[in-house]
Design a protein around this motif. Structure first.
Motif, short mmCIF file in Angstrom:
data_model
loop_
_atom_site.label_atom_id
_atom_site.label_comp_id
_atom_site.label_asym_id
_atom_site.label_seq_id
_atom_site.Cartn_x
_atom_site.Cartn_y
_atom_site.Cartn_z
N ALA A 8 0.64 -1.29 0.02
CA ALA A 8 0.02 0.06 0.00
C ALA A 8 0.82 1.20 0.02
O ALA A 8 0.25 2.36 -0.36
N ASP A 9 2.24 0.98 0.39
CA ASP A 9 2.91 2.34 0.48
C ASP A 9 3.76 2.36 -0.69
O ASP A 9 4.67 3.62 -0.53
N ASP A 10 3.53 1.61 -1.83
CA ASP A 10 4.39 1.91 -3.00
C ASP A 10 4.13 3.05 -3.70
O ASP A 10 2.95 3.42 -3.99
N PRO A 11 5.01 3.75 -4.19
CA PRO A 11 4.85 4.86 -5.16
C PRO A 11 4.56 4.54 -6.35
O PRO A 11 4.35 3.33 -6.91
N LEU A 12 3.47 5.37 -7.38
CA LEU A 12 3.23 5.09 -8.54
C LEU A 12 4.14 4.55 -9.60
O LEU A 12 3.74 3.45 -10.10
N LEU A 17 6.05 -0.21 -12.61
CA LEU A 17 7.29 -1.05 -13.11
C LEU A 17 6.99 -2.43 -12.67
O LEU A 17 7.14 -3.24 -13.55
N LYS A 18 6.44 -2.69 -11.66
CA LYS A 18 5.67 -4.05 -11.43
C LYS A 18 4.80 -4.50 -12.34
O LYS A 18 4.91 -5.85 -12.74
N ALA A 19 3.95 -3.63 -12.56
CA ALA A 19 3.19 -4.08 -13.65
C ALA A 19 3.70 -4.40 -15.07
O ALA A 19 3.22 -5.47 -15.69
N ILE A 110 13.92 -1.75 -3.80
CA ILE A 110 14.05 -1.32 -5.32
C ILE A 110 14.20 0.24 -5.53
O ILE A 110 13.47 0.92 -4.96
N PHE A 111 15.34 0.55 -5.79
CA PHE A 111 15.91 1.98 -5.92
C PHE A 111 15.41 2.81 -4.71
O PHE A 111 14.85 3.82 -4.63
N GLY A 112 15.86 2.17 -3.61
CA GLY A 112 15.76 2.92 -2.27
C GLY A 112 14.40 2.79 -1.62
O GLY A 112 14.12 3.42 -0.40
N VAL A 116 7.65 -5.48 -1.42
CA VAL A 116 7.86 -7.06 -1.53
C VAL A 116 7.41 -7.40 -3.19
O VAL A 116 6.88 -6.40 -3.72
N LEU A 117 8.11 -8.26 -3.54
CA LEU A 117 7.99 -8.81 -5.09
C LEU A 117 6.77 -9.39 -5.12
O LEU A 117 6.47 -10.41 -5.63
N GLN A 118 5.54 -8.49 -5.29
CA GLN A 118 4.10 -8.81 -5.61
C GLN A 118 3.47 -7.56 -5.98
O GLN A 118 3.87 -6.48 -5.35
N LEU A 119 2.54 -7.73 -6.82
CA LEU A 119 1.90 -6.47 -7.21
C LEU A 119 0.75 -6.02 -6.35
O LEU A 119 0.79 -4.93 -5.85
#
Length: 433
Positions: A8-12, A17-19, A110-112, A116-119
């Motif tokens: 939930a804290d991932d930036p846009l 990038l994950k998508a 990832i870049f600071g 987690v490795l999940q979308l």
């Protein structure tokens, strides 16, 4: 922070990038699997496989991917054009969506940014993947109907019956995992396997899932919707060019999804065996390697089955789903519920339960061996109709000749008796011009 809170804290930009990476997994794995399958099956059948394009034929799938978009598109006059165009898209898109809920690894940077490795981590992530796998069949059914041809229609109808049959068995096999883990979230299921993988704790569920995933993806020996020996090509007989390639993309992406799903549910996901979650082998980017190794083993199983087993008859295929897998799964779920209730109420360990279960199985086997065999009464009569394959009567007399043969012999004799007519041509003359 929990897995859901980190996501939930991932930036846009990280979500995008994950998508993009998830969208690329399907096509890249398809290219690798096509070449790998053709080379592996060729090795099993003592033939070389692709060996012309690229080093040892490694770029054959890339050449096919470049060639197919430029092939001529042939659309039947009787086709429903709108549905005909939409069907391949409907088959591909749900297959790609299912990867969003698969956890490929633990917490990384990832870049600071910690993530987690999940979308997405949904409370019902298991149901999302199941829904994506089942919606994909609409593309096959609509492709068969919209082509306006009988063979694709038969393939689409087979696919609908096949998915309904094996989706039930697959869903029931997942219920055991949910009962043991206590969650429908895929990340939670992986964390619950830190003390033991479910493939040996829930072995019947694992075996039934493996059989169901082969039937779900229309792969040999369960490739009845395609069945080129009887339906030409099945649901995609009337498709060509890039739309034909999209069906292949959907098939191989579905193989990747069900294999990744099986890895998550039964093989501990990205966890390395026999070590704790805090071990160095289960930290950072290294668990992604363990995940793809497990998934690769399951994908190899698809190829192995294709190279060894013949295609089932359709009645055998339906009987396996409805009369074997579904009843066995229901009995197994009752046993799981009973074991969980005993463990929650009393001080009974898993080892004691396994010992008691083994004793019960041995007793049942011994009882079945002691039962007298069913005696089949001797009957000299031969069934003419209504019982298995048609059997000729015992007093059958094969005639020495047939009316057709008699007519041919009479015609041959008549031709011998008639003198050959000499054509009034230069060839039939005495040579004078």
């Amino acid at each position: 922070m929990t897995r859901a809170e980190l996501l939930a804290d991932d930036p846009l930009w990280l979500i995008l990038l994950k998508a993009v990476v998830l969208m690329l997994i399907g096509p890249i794995m398809t290219v690798v699997l096509i070449v790998g399958e053709r080379k592996t099956v060729g090795r099993m059948q003592n033939r070389p496989g692709p060996n012309r394009v690229g080093p040892k034929g490694s770029l054959q799938a890339v050449a096919d991917a470049i060639k197919l978009p430029f092939k001529e598109q042939i659309i039947p006059d009787t086709a429903d054009r709108k549905v005909y165009f939409l069907a391949p898209i409907i088959a591909v898109v749900p297959a790609l969506i299912g990867l969003a809920a698969i956890p490929f690894g633990p917490e990384v940077t990832i870049f600071g940014e910690r993530t987690v490795l999940q979308l997405v981590e949904l409370p019902v992530g298991v149901l999302l993947i199941l829904a994506g796998a089942s919606i994909g069949v609409y593309g096959i059914v609509l492709a068969g109907w919209a082509s306006g041809s009988p063979y694709p229609l038969l393939g689409g109808m087979r696919s609908a019956a096949q998915v309904i049959s094996y989706e039930i068995a697959m869903g029931l096999s997942i219920v055991g995992v949910v009962l043991y883990s206590g969650t429908l979230a895929t990340g939670g299921i992986v964390d619950a396997q830190a003390s033991g993988w479910y493939f040996y704790l829930l072995l019947p569920s694992f075996v039934i899932y493996l059989i169901s995933m082969v039937g779900e993806t229309n792969r040999a020996p369960f490739d009845l919707p395609e069945a080129e020996s009887e339906l030409v090509g099945g649901f995609h007989t009337e498709y060509s060019s890039m739309k034909f390639a999209m069906f292949f993309l959907a098939e191989y992406t579905n193989m990747v999804i069900v294999s990744a799903f099986a890895t998550t549910l039964f093989l501990g996901g990205y966890l390395f065996p026999f070590v704790g979650v805090d071990h160095a082998l289960n930290q950072g980017w290294l668990p992604v390697l363990w995940f793809f190794i497990k998934m690769g083993g399951l994908l190899f199983l698809f190829i192995w089955l294709r190279g060894t087993l013949p295609r089932f008859r359709y009645d055998q295929f339906m009987k396996l789903g409805w009369k074997v897998l579904v009843p066995a799964n229901l009995v197994w779920l009752v046993l799981i519920a009973a074991i969980r209730a005993i463990r929650n109420e009393g001080n009974v360990s898993t080892g004691q339960i396994l010992i008691i279960g083994g004793i019960v199985i041995v007793v049942i086997v011994l009882l079945t061996l002691l039962l007298p065999e069913k005696r089949i009464p001797d009957d000299d009569s031969v069934p003419i109709t209504g019982g298995g394959y048609p059997v000729p009567p015992l007093d059958l007399k094969v005639p020495d000749t047939t009316p057709r043969r008699k007519a041919l012999k009479a015609k041959a004799k008549a031709e011998k008796k008639e003198p050959a007519a000499v054509a009034a041509t230069k060839e039939g003359s005495d040579g004078d011009i």
